[in-house]
Design a protein around this motif. Structure first.
Motif, PDB file in Angstrom:
ATOM      1  N   LEU A  52       0.899  -1.122   0.085  1.00 29.30           N
ATOM      2  CA  LEU A  52       0.119   0.025  -0.009  1.00 29.30           C
ATOM      3  C   LEU A  52       1.086   1.275   0.077  1.00 29.30           C
ATOM      4  N   GLU A  53       0.688   1.963  -1.005  1.00 27.16           N
ATOM      5  CA  GLU A  53       1.670   3.284  -1.086  1.00 27.16           C
ATOM      6  C   GLU A  53       1.076   4.322  -0.408  1.00 27.16           C
ATOM      7  N   PRO A  54       1.843   5.400  -0.191  1.00 28.65           N
ATOM      8  CA  PRO A  54       1.286   6.515   0.615  1.00 28.65           C
ATOM      9  C   PRO A  54       0.163   7.120  -0.319  1.00 28.65           C
ATOM     10  N   GLY A  55      -0.810   7.429   0.272  1.00 27.44           N
ATOM     11  CA  GLY A  55      -1.810   8.318  -0.329  1.00 27.44           C
ATOM     12  C   GLY A  55      -3.015   7.184  -1.424  1.00 27.44           C
ATOM     13  N   GLN A  56      -2.497   6.033  -1.517  1.00 30.39           N
ATOM     14  CA  GLN A  56      -3.163   5.151  -2.254  1.00 30.39           C
ATOM     15  C   GLN A  56      -4.468   4.508  -1.260  1.00 30.39           C
ATOM     16  N   THR A  57      -5.608   4.254  -1.848  1.00 29.20           N
ATOM     17  CA  THR A  57      -6.702   3.807  -1.348  1.00 29.20           C
ATOM     18  C   THR A  57      -6.975   2.435  -1.961  1.00 29.20           C
ATOM     19  N   ILE A  58      -7.373   1.304  -1.253  1.00 24.17           N
ATOM     20  CA  ILE A  58      -7.474   0.020  -1.583  1.00 24.17           C
ATOM     21  C   ILE A  58      -8.973  -0.336  -1.177  1.00 24.17           C
ATOM     22  N   GLU A  59      -9.906  -0.633  -2.000  1.00 21.24           N
ATOM     23  CA  GLU A  59     -11.143  -1.192  -1.376  1.00 21.24           C
ATOM     24  C   GLU A  59     -11.377  -2.791  -1.186  1.00 21.24           C
ATOM     25  N   LEU A  60     -11.712  -2.854  -0.139  1.00 23.28           N
ATOM     26  CA  LEU A  60     -11.871  -4.349   0.377  1.00 23.28           C
ATOM     27  C   LEU A  60     -13.333  -5.032   0.644  1.00 23.28           C
ATOM     28  N   GLU A  61     -13.618  -6.072   0.351  1.00 17.81           N
ATOM     29  CA  GLU A  61     -14.845  -6.546   0.343  1.00 17.81           C
ATOM     30  C   GLU A  61     -14.662  -7.831   1.319  1.00 17.81           C
ATOM     31  N   LEU A  62     -15.171  -7.464   2.523  1.00 20.04           N
ATOM     32  CA  LEU A  62     -15.263  -8.489   3.631  1.00 20.04           C
ATOM     33  C   LEU A  62     -16.455  -9.366   3.800  1.00 20.04           C
ATOM     34  N   PHE A  63     -16.410 -10.686   3.725  1.00 22.47           N
ATOM     35  CA  PHE A  63     -17.443 -11.542   4.100  1.00 22.47           C
ATOM     36  C   PHE A  63     -17.381 -12.358   5.478  1.00 22.47           C
ATOM     37  N   ALA A  64     -18.559 -11.920   5.972  1.00 26.76           N
ATOM     38  CA  ALA A  64     -18.845 -12.380   7.306  1.00 26.76           C
ATOM     39  C   ALA A  64     -19.925 -13.424   7.299  1.00 26.76           C
ATOM     40  N   PRO A  65     -19.663 -14.680   7.538  1.00 23.69           N
ATOM     41  CA  PRO A  65     -20.646 -15.857   7.765  1.00 23.69           C
ATOM     42  C   PRO A  65     -21.529 -15.582   8.725  1.00 23.69           C
ATOM     43  N   SER A  66     -22.724 -16.156   8.502  1.00 26.86           N
ATOM     44  CA  SER A  66     -23.785 -15.954   9.459  1.00 26.86           C
ATOM     45  C   SER A  66     -23.407 -16.727  10.838  1.00 26.86           C
ATOM     46  N   GLY A  67     -22.596 -17.763  10.689  1.00 24.02           N
ATOM     47  CA  GLY A  67     -22.401 -18.671  11.800  1.00 24.02           C
ATOM     48  C   GLY A  67     -23.260 -19.623  11.969  1.00 24.02           C
ATOM     49  N   ALA A  68     -23.185 -20.457  12.970  1.00 19.79           N
ATOM     50  CA  ALA A  68     -24.109 -21.446  13.753  1.00 19.79           C
ATOM     51  C   ALA A  68     -25.024 -21.039  14.633  1.00 19.79           C
ATOM     52  N   THR A  69     -26.235 -21.798  14.646  1.00 22.26           N
ATOM     53  CA  THR A  69     -27.001 -21.422  16.002  1.00 22.26           C
ATOM     54  C   THR A  69     -27.351 -22.676  16.753  1.00 22.26           C
TER      55      THR A  69
END
Length: 299
Positions: free
Chosen positions: A1-18
């Motif tokens: 990641l360079e100074p001033g650079q912006t990276i978009e991240l897509e995070l996946f959060a699973p629903s988990g167990a019940t």
């Protein structure tokens, strides 16, 4: 990641167990108002806070949602301790029902820790756990969910060497007993009994650290290694004392001091009457060079 650079991240959060079920006492009766504690890990150490916390209903029922793939469930209630919890590994989206968290009256272990002369020892750490599970007999009807013996206690002796460890669903426990200056040991204790635990100071070795000219070196870190293990720092006269050692015929002693090379003395017999040790540390030597790749270019 360079100074001033912006990276978009897509995070996946699973629903988990019940997981759902009932909190019951030792007779199978529902326990209302119990706190069901969920960790997103099978084994929990130290003071880790739970990720999930719910309260059982009037019929003892509970539902814990969004559990991690690895999990641990236990229960708490006034005057009671968790006798049988649940843990395991379940896939996100799993819904398990009809599970049981079992509680029992909380028992307390009382006693004192003394030294070899029968004198009380303050500040001794005591901890024990009966947490265990098998992969066969403890399997529940829900795939990946196993029963867990969940009793655990911990505490420290007071100024009179006494201890009181509450919150166990088991009537006996094997405690780990430790304090610097004494040999660590394990002791079986019984609820309802007065448990006296004696600690042994073990063996001691002493000596002096000196430079090549025979002058004492203060601040030297001296360690005994192999089966017998311990460490100490030399004082302004170069003297050191390492206590709480187990007998061992061929240990080695390592000495490290700033501005000096590491000194190793071996073999050292750790036994009653071990003679004074003297470790000579030579001036440190500097090794210089270059790091090259396979083509001979500097790296």
């Amino acid at each position: 990641l360079e100074p001033g650079q912006t990276i978009e991240l897509e995070l996946f959060a699973p629903s988990g167990a019940t997981l759902a079920g009932t909190v019951v006492d030792e007779n199978g009766a529902p326990v209302a108002g119990a706190t069901v504690i969920g960790h997103c890990a099978q084994w929990v150490y130290g003071e880790r806070q739970p990720e999930r916390r719910v309260t059982s209903g009037a019929d003892g029922s509970f539902v814990v949602e969004h559990l991690g793939e690895d999990f641990r469930l236990t229960a708490e209630a006034p005057g009671m301790a968790c006798q049988e919890g649940l843990h395991g590994t379940v896939a996100s989206g799993t819904r398990g029902e009809g599970l049981v968290l079992r509680m029992a009256p909380a028992l307390t272990f009382r006693g004192e820790v003394v030294d070899a002369d029968g004198l009380p020892v303050e500040g001794v750490s005591l901890s024990g756990s009966n947490s265990s599970s098998s992969y066969t007999g403890d399997q529940t009807h829900v795939l990946g969910v196993r029963r867990l013996r969940a009793s655990a206690v911990s505490g420290t002796t007071d100024a009179s060497g006494k201890f009181e460890l509450g919150g166990s669903a088991e009537g006996s426990m094997n405690l780990r007993v430790s304090k610097r200056g004494f040999l660590e040991r394990f002791a079986q204790v019984q609820a309802g009994d007065w448990n006296e635990i004696a600690l042994d100071e073990g063996l001691t070795i002493t000596g002096t650290t000196r430079d090549a000219e025979g002058r004492p070196i203060s601040g030297t870190r001296v360690s005994v290694r192999d089966t017998a293990q311990g460490d100490a720092t030399s004082d302004e006269t170069g003297r050191f004392r390492i206590a709480a050692l187990e007998a061992y015929e061929s240990a080695y002693v390592l000495a490290v001091a700033e501005g000096h090379s590491i000194a190793v003395l071996e073999p050292v017999d750790v036994a009653p009457g071990t003679p004074e040790l003297e470790l000579r540390l030579l001036p440190e030597r500097i090794m210089a060079g270059r790091v090259l790749d396979e083509s001979g270019r500097p790296m």
